[in-house]
Each structure stands twice: as C-alpha cells, then as structure tokens.
Design an enzyme around this catalytic site. Sequence first.
Site: not given
Ligand code: ATP
Ligand code: MG
Length: 328
Positions: A112, A195, A198
């Site tokens: 990040k 990956k 969001k």
């Molecule tokens: P950000 O980009 O803000 O980090 P994020 O999509 O990674 O957003 P988080 O809020 O960090 O989402 O994570 C929420 C949950 O979703 C965590 O358990 C994380 O491991 C899971 N997660 C996030 N992205 C993925 C993905 N691409 N595949 C599977 N699990 C995911």
């Molecule tokens: Mg995340």
Amino acid sequence: MSNRILTGIKPTGQLTLGNYIAVLKGLPKQMEKGELFYFIADLHALTLPIEPDVLRQNSIDLAAFYLAAGLDPNRATLFLQSDVSAHSELNSIMQNYLYMGELSRMTQFKDKSSKMKENAIGLGLFAYPVLMACDIILYDAKTIPVGEDQIQHVELTRDLVNRFNNRYGEVLVLPNYEVKKVGARIMSLSDPKVKMSKSDPKGDIFLKDDLSVIRKKIMSAVTDSGSEVKYDVENKPGVSNLLVIYASMKDITVEEAEKHFEGYRYGDFKREVADAVIEELEPFQNRYKEIIANKSYEKVLQEGAERARKVANETLRRVQKAIGLLGK
Ligand code: ATP
Ligand code: MG
C-alpha cells in the site's frame, strides 16, 4: 469458553466479490460454529485518505451487507469499531509490544505504501496491524476467518499474544486464522496477477454492480491462450480465477468445477460463471436494498455496540491490571 469468531471489513470502498467470498458467504455457517463478533473497521478505513461522506455511506452499506448475508442480530454481534473505545485504548498499550522491524516486514504495508510519497504515508498505515491485533484480542477470539492476504497480520497477533503471555501470564487468548480452501485470494478480472481490492479497483466485481454489468465484466474477463478450461495458476491465471469463482459460488472444489467444464469453450464457460455469480448475488442485492430502505441496521448497530463494549471493556481491564496500571 465458547468459540468466539471475529472478523471485520474496512469501509474503504465498494465491497468486491473477493470480500463476499472471504467473509460474507460463509456467515450463516459460522453462526452454527460459535459466537460471532462481526465489525465494520471504520478506524482502519482512515489509514488511507477518505472523504467523510464516503466513509459514512460505505459504513452503512457494509452494515446492510452483513445483514443481507444472513447475520442474525439475535445470535451474532454486529458493531462499528469506533463505537467501542476499548479498541483505541488497547491500541495505545499494545503499540509498545510490537516492534518497528516486524511491522515494516508486513506485505500489506509494503504494497500500500509503495505507490505513495514517504511524507504522505500516515503513521496509522504503518501501525495498522497493532490495531488489528487489538480488535482480535479484545474479544478473546479463537477463530478469525480471513482472506489469504490477512494471514500475516493474524500471525503477528499470535506473536504478540505469546510475547505478552510469556511476560504476564495467561492473560490473552491465542487466535487462529481460518482461510477458505477455495477462494482465499480472488484475483482481478482484468489482471489476474493482482488481488481484487476495493481500495484499488481494477477489474473488480462490486456487490452493488447491476447484474448486467456483472455479466459484462465476466464475459470480458482476461482469459489465456489455448482453449482448454484448466486450473493452472502459472499458465492460465485468468481461467483459474474464474474456476475458483465458480467453485466458491457453487460450494464445490476446484477439481469438481474443472470436471464440470471439460470440453467447454471459453465463451460458454464464462457464461456459466456469470450465471452462477448472478444467481447468488441477485437475492443478496434484493435483501440489501430492503435493509437500506427500512434502516434496520441502525438498531442492530446500537445494540451490537453495547454488547461489544461489555466484552471488550472486560478484556481491556484484564490487560491494564496485568501490566500494572492502577484503576478500578
Ligand atoms: P482494501 O483495498 O481497503 O484493503 P480489501 O478488498 O482488501 O480492501 P479488506 O477490508 O482489507 O478488503 O478485507 C476484508 C476481508 O476480505 C479480509 O478478510 C480480506 O482478507 C478479504 N479479502 C480482501 N480481498 C480479497 C480477495 N481478493 N480474495 C479473497 N479475500 C479477500
Ligand atoms: Mg485489504
């Protein structure tokens, strides 16, 4: 002690199919397995710049998504992290028990911060795993369902718990992460080497996307050379990702999905993957819209915060006592 299960999602952006598969899809089954504490990690959402209105709307959406996924407020506790001040209080204690070296090794921090200028990286982004450890510790949680990218942070929490307990006695409960066998890391549809995230949307399926948009995104997902539908992450990352998405939607193994699509052409394969995702998300979206309209999340969050505060404050007190802070 009962099996406490804790998990959180940051309201940093629109939820993706990755978040759905990692956390929301399994929610009804988790309720059978233990006492659930699910939270909206709004303090964590501040680790990257975010507009107040966006944060507010994302938090409401997330509450509605948890409920639409089947969270029953009579059997599980749903709350906003910022409603429970013990998270911040424990954070100010635990930041003394995790070290700069181990925090700078965290992959997520490196990912990040790599695109940011040094003087724009907030301390909170660096220290984020400390607060996450506190989130877990406060609820004596034994099971932490996460996606693959969060394993490192739960492992760091385990190091912290062991370090703390070695010094002060058995004060904290040691957590374990739980990762889905299928769908632990859903990849971007436009670049299956990265990956789905969001906060960095690139080829993501958003849970709020119109169903027709979801279909379009899947139909135009990057596939690979060749024509066979085979699971091969190295050589066919796009096809493999779609196979994983299909298997997650249908609750089957990747091998079973591969067998199902034997002899399929890419076009027909994608069409069935899109059908499976839409079949799952259509009723989910309808429930979400209903919850947003009747605002049932408001009372749930209020009652959830009260229950969460009780549990968290007890743990906080236990920690304060153990380390020698005076007080009631
Ligand atoms: P950000 O980009 O803000 O980090 P994020 O999509 O990674 O957003 P988080 O809020 O960090 O989402 O994570 C929420 C949950 O979703 C965590 O358990 C994380 O491991 C899971 N997660 C996030 N992205 C993925 C993905 N691409 N595949 C599977 N699990 C995911
Ligand atoms: Mg995340």
